[in-house]
Design a protein around this motif. Structure first.
Motif, PDB file in Angstrom:
ATOM      1  N   ASP A  58       0.828  -1.206   0.000  1.00 49.22           N
ATOM      2  CA  ASP A  58       0.000   0.000   0.000  1.00 49.22           C
ATOM      3  C   ASP A  58       0.863   1.258   0.000  1.00 49.22           C
ATOM      4  N   THR A  59       1.945   1.226   0.773  1.00 49.46           N
ATOM      5  CA  THR A  59       2.833   2.386   0.856  1.00 49.46           C
ATOM      6  C   THR A  59       3.450   2.701  -0.499  1.00 49.46           C
ATOM      7  N   ILE A  60       3.912   1.658  -1.200  1.00 48.86           N
ATOM      8  CA  ILE A  60       4.489   1.850  -2.529  1.00 48.86           C
ATOM      9  C   ILE A  60       3.435   2.384  -3.491  1.00 48.86           C
ATOM     10  N   ALA A  61       2.232   1.815  -3.423  1.00 46.00           N
ATOM     11  CA  ALA A  61       1.152   2.243  -4.329  1.00 46.00           C
ATOM     12  C   ALA A  61       0.792   3.711  -4.107  1.00 46.00           C
ATOM     13  N   VAL A  62       0.767   4.158  -2.859  1.00 45.40           N
ATOM     14  CA  VAL A  62       0.469   5.555  -2.565  1.00 45.40           C
ATOM     15  C   VAL A  62       1.559   6.462  -3.128  1.00 45.40           C
ATOM     16  N   LEU A  63       2.804   6.046  -3.008  1.00 44.65           N
ATOM     17  CA  LEU A  63       3.895   6.852  -3.553  1.00 44.65           C
ATOM     18  C   LEU A  63       3.776   7.000  -5.073  1.00 44.65           C
ATOM     19  N   VAL A  64       3.277   5.962  -5.728  1.00 48.85           N
ATOM     20  CA  VAL A  64       3.181   5.976  -7.191  1.00 48.85           C
ATOM     21  C   VAL A  64       1.928   6.710  -7.675  1.00 48.85           C
ATOM     22  N   TYR A  65       0.770   6.463  -7.000  1.00 53.04           N
ATOM     23  CA  TYR A  65      -0.520   6.947  -7.515  1.00 53.04           C
ATOM     24  C   TYR A  65      -1.197   7.966  -6.606  1.00 53.04           C
ATOM     25  N   ARG A  66      -0.470   8.583  -5.710  1.00 53.50           N
ATOM     26  CA  ARG A  66      -1.084   9.427  -4.682  1.00 53.50           C
ATOM     27  C   ARG A  66      -1.894  10.586  -5.264  1.00 53.50           C
ATOM     28  N   ARG A  67      -1.543  11.093  -6.438  1.00 60.86           N
ATOM     29  CA  ARG A  67      -2.240  12.251  -7.000  1.00 60.86           C
ATOM     30  C   ARG A  67      -3.567  11.891  -7.667  1.00 60.86           C
ATOM     31  N   HIS A  68      -3.848  10.605  -7.821  1.00 59.54           N
ATOM     32  CA  HIS A  68      -5.039  10.186  -8.556  1.00 59.54           C
ATOM     33  C   HIS A  68      -6.176   9.707  -7.645  1.00 59.54           C
ATOM     34  N   ALA A  69      -6.042   9.941  -6.346  1.00 61.43           N
ATOM     35  CA  ALA A  69      -7.104   9.515  -5.427  1.00 61.43           C
ATOM     36  C   ALA A  69      -8.313  10.439  -5.538  1.00 61.43           C
ATOM     37  N   HIS A  70      -9.504   9.869  -5.358  1.00 61.36           N
ATOM     38  CA  HIS A  70     -10.747  10.637  -5.348  1.00 61.36           C
ATOM     39  C   HIS A  70     -11.232  10.687  -3.902  1.00 61.36           C
ATOM     40  N   TRP A  71     -10.898  11.785  -3.193  1.00 63.89           N
ATOM     41  CA  TRP A  71     -11.129  11.863  -1.763  1.00 63.89           C
ATOM     42  C   TRP A  71     -12.600  11.925  -1.364  1.00 63.89           C
ATOM     43  N   PRO A  72     -13.487  12.529  -2.157  1.00 61.38           N
ATOM     44  CA  PRO A  72     -14.914  12.454  -1.776  1.00 61.38           C
ATOM     45  C   PRO A  72     -15.416  11.015  -1.652  1.00 61.38           C
ATOM     46  N   THR A  73     -14.946  10.142  -2.538  1.00 61.90           N
ATOM     47  CA  THR A  73     -15.337   8.734  -2.446  1.00 61.90           C
ATOM     48  C   THR A  73     -14.782   8.108  -1.173  1.00 61.90           C
ATOM     49  N   LEU A  74     -13.524   8.398  -0.851  1.00 58.57           N
ATOM     50  CA  LEU A  74     -12.909   7.833   0.355  1.00 58.57           C
ATOM     51  C   LEU A  74     -13.643   8.293   1.609  1.00 58.57           C
ATOM     52  N   LEU A  75     -13.932   9.583   1.688  1.00 53.13           N
ATOM     53  CA  LEU A  75     -14.603  10.108   2.879  1.00 53.13           C
ATOM     54  C   LEU A  75     -16.013   9.557   3.022  1.00 53.13           C
ATOM     55  N   ARG A  76     -16.656   9.259   1.896  1.00 50.75           N
ATOM     56  CA  ARG A  76     -17.996   8.672   1.945  1.00 50.75           C
ATOM     57  C   ARG A  76     -17.951   7.231   2.459  1.00 50.75           C
ATOM     58  N   LEU A  77     -16.848   6.535   2.205  1.00 51.87           N
ATOM     59  CA  LEU A  77     -16.750   5.119   2.561  1.00 51.87           C
ATOM     60  C   LEU A  77     -16.292   4.876   3.997  1.00 51.87           C
ATOM     61  N   PHE A  78     -15.394   5.725   4.510  1.00 51.26           N
ATOM     62  CA  PHE A  78     -14.710   5.409   5.763  1.00 51.26           C
ATOM     63  C   PHE A  78     -15.624   5.145   6.968  1.00 51.26           C
ATOM     64  N   PRO A  79     -16.691   5.902   7.203  1.00 56.33           N
ATOM     65  CA  PRO A  79     -17.532   5.589   8.365  1.00 56.33           C
ATOM     66  C   PRO A  79     -18.119   4.174   8.316  1.00 56.33           C
ATOM     67  N   ALA A  80     -18.607   3.768   7.136  1.00 62.94           N
ATOM     68  CA  ALA A  80     -19.165   2.423   7.009  1.00 62.94           C
ATOM     69  C   ALA A  80     -18.078   1.360   7.151  1.00 62.94           C
ATOM     70  N   VAL A  81     -16.882   1.656   6.639  1.00 61.37           N
ATOM     71  CA  VAL A  81     -15.774   0.705   6.747  1.00 61.37           C
ATOM     72  C   VAL A  81     -15.413   0.483   8.215  1.00 61.37           C
ATOM     73  N   ALA A  82     -15.420   1.546   9.007  1.00 60.99           N
ATOM     74  CA  ALA A  82     -15.095   1.420  10.428  1.00 60.99           C
ATOM     75  C   ALA A  82     -16.061   0.466  11.126  1.00 60.99           C
ATOM     76  N   VAL A  83     -17.338   0.552  10.769  1.00 62.08           N
ATOM     77  CA  VAL A  83     -18.339  -0.367  11.332  1.00 62.08           C
ATOM     78  C   VAL A  83     -18.001  -1.804  10.939  1.00 62.08           C
ATOM     79  N   GLY A  84     -17.630  -2.010   9.679  1.00 67.87           N
ATOM     80  CA  GLY A  84     -17.288  -3.351   9.210  1.00 67.87           C
ATOM     81  C   GLY A  84     -16.053  -3.914   9.882  1.00 67.87           C
ATOM     82  N   VAL A  85     -15.042  -3.075  10.113  1.00 74.91           N
ATOM     83  CA  VAL A  85     -13.817  -3.534  10.774  1.00 74.91           C
ATOM     84  C   VAL A  85     -14.111  -3.998  12.201  1.00 74.91           C
ATOM     85  N   VAL A  86     -14.910  -3.230  12.923  1.00 86.82           N
ATOM     86  CA  VAL A  86     -15.263  -3.620  14.303  1.00 86.82           C
ATOM     87  C   VAL A  86     -16.055  -4.929  14.296  1.00 86.82           C
ATOM     88  N   ALA A  87     -17.010  -5.061  13.352  1.00 85.06           N
ATOM     89  CA  ALA A  87     -17.785  -6.302  13.256  1.00 85.06           C
ATOM     90  C   ALA A  87     -16.877  -7.481  12.921  1.00 85.06           C
TER      91      ALA A  87
END
Length: 263
Positions: A58-87
């Motif tokens: 993941d660290t290598i991938a971020v170094l290579v593709y860090r400028r191409h992330a779509h942050w609105p999508t990430l922010l929309r996903l993270f709360p639900a992901v946190a619920v899934g991780v705890v479950a």
């Protein structure tokens, strides 16, 4: 963790190389690595060994593709992901190896089927060159009815599967494909997503006894193979046709799901 033979170590090394390749080229191919680790090691223990290797990729991938992330999508996903991780962490408190493997395999196959059905049910976008604007990793996404529900559903499933068996990659790959992401946006968004999520899983994995001194010693040997795999993936990604790229992701998801279900 029992003594590992030379052939088993070679299989784990090849799977680690594939981790690097999947992080910079074909994300869904990571399920093959997951299946190899689960075949060589007990399913529960394999998740602890694989996690630091995934974080390295993941660290290598971020170094290579860090400028191409779509942050609105990430922010929309993270709360639900946190619920899934705890479950997923609660599930791991009582689940044995067979329950872990079969439950994740069934989820992956179901999600692959849903994605194939949706892709047949709607018109496909016309092929075109890969857009790569600064800070944007995807074409402008429409906001169809149920879009938020879909993001929450995939987010919970992604968090649950990544915590239980490091198998969140296929679930999130299917979500990003269904949202219309192309190669660079797909890779940049998934790179940041999994670096953040996998790092957040470390305390849970340590608390569950999945990561310990012995697993980290094995990781120290295997992580060396992630770098050449990532380099190979970066060299190949520009030559992969978009339609072929989508098909490889889905095929790798089905293959990994079958392997886990029949494990």
């Amino acid at each position: 963790m029992d003594t590992i033979t030379l052939w088993q170590l070679a299989a784990l090394a090849a799977a680690s190389l594939l981790v690097g390749f999947s992080k910079t080229a074909v994300s869904g191919a990571n399920t093959i690595s997951l299946a190899v680790f689960a075949a060589v090691l007990p399913a529960r223990e394999s998740t602890g060994v694989l996690l630091p290797i995934l974080i390295a990729g993941d660290t290598i991938a971020v170094l290579v593709y860090r400028r191409h992330a779509h942050w609105p999508t990430l922010l929309r996903l993270f709360p639900a992901v946190a619920v899934g991780v705890v479950a997923g962490a609660v599930f791991m408190l009582w689940a044995d190896d067979e329950a872990v493997a079969r439950s994740i395999g069934a989820i992956l196959l179901f999600m692959a089927g849903v994605t194939l059905w949706r892709r047949r049910a709607r018109p496909q976008p016309a092929p075109g060159p890969e857009p790569a604007p600064e800070g944007e990793g995807a074409q402008e996404e429409p906001s169809p009815p149920g879009g938020r529900l879909k993001a929450r559903s995939y987010g919970v499933l992604g968090g649950f599967t990544t915590m239980v068996a490091n198998a969140g990659g296929p679930v999130m790959s299917l979500y990003l494909l269904s949202a219309g992401f192309r190669k660079l946006g797909f890779l940049g968004t998934s790179a940041w997503f999994f670096l953040i999520v996998n790092t957040s899983k470390v305390p849970f994995s340590v608390g569950l006894g999945l990561i310990d001194a012995r697993s980290l010693m094995l990781d120290a040997a295997l992580v060396l193979f992630v770098v050449p795999g990532a380099y190979l993936g970066r060299a190949c990604v520009g030559r992969i046709n978009q339609k072929l790229f989508d098909r490889i992701v889905i095929a790798a998801t089905v293959l990994g799901g079958l392997q886990l279900l029949l494990h």
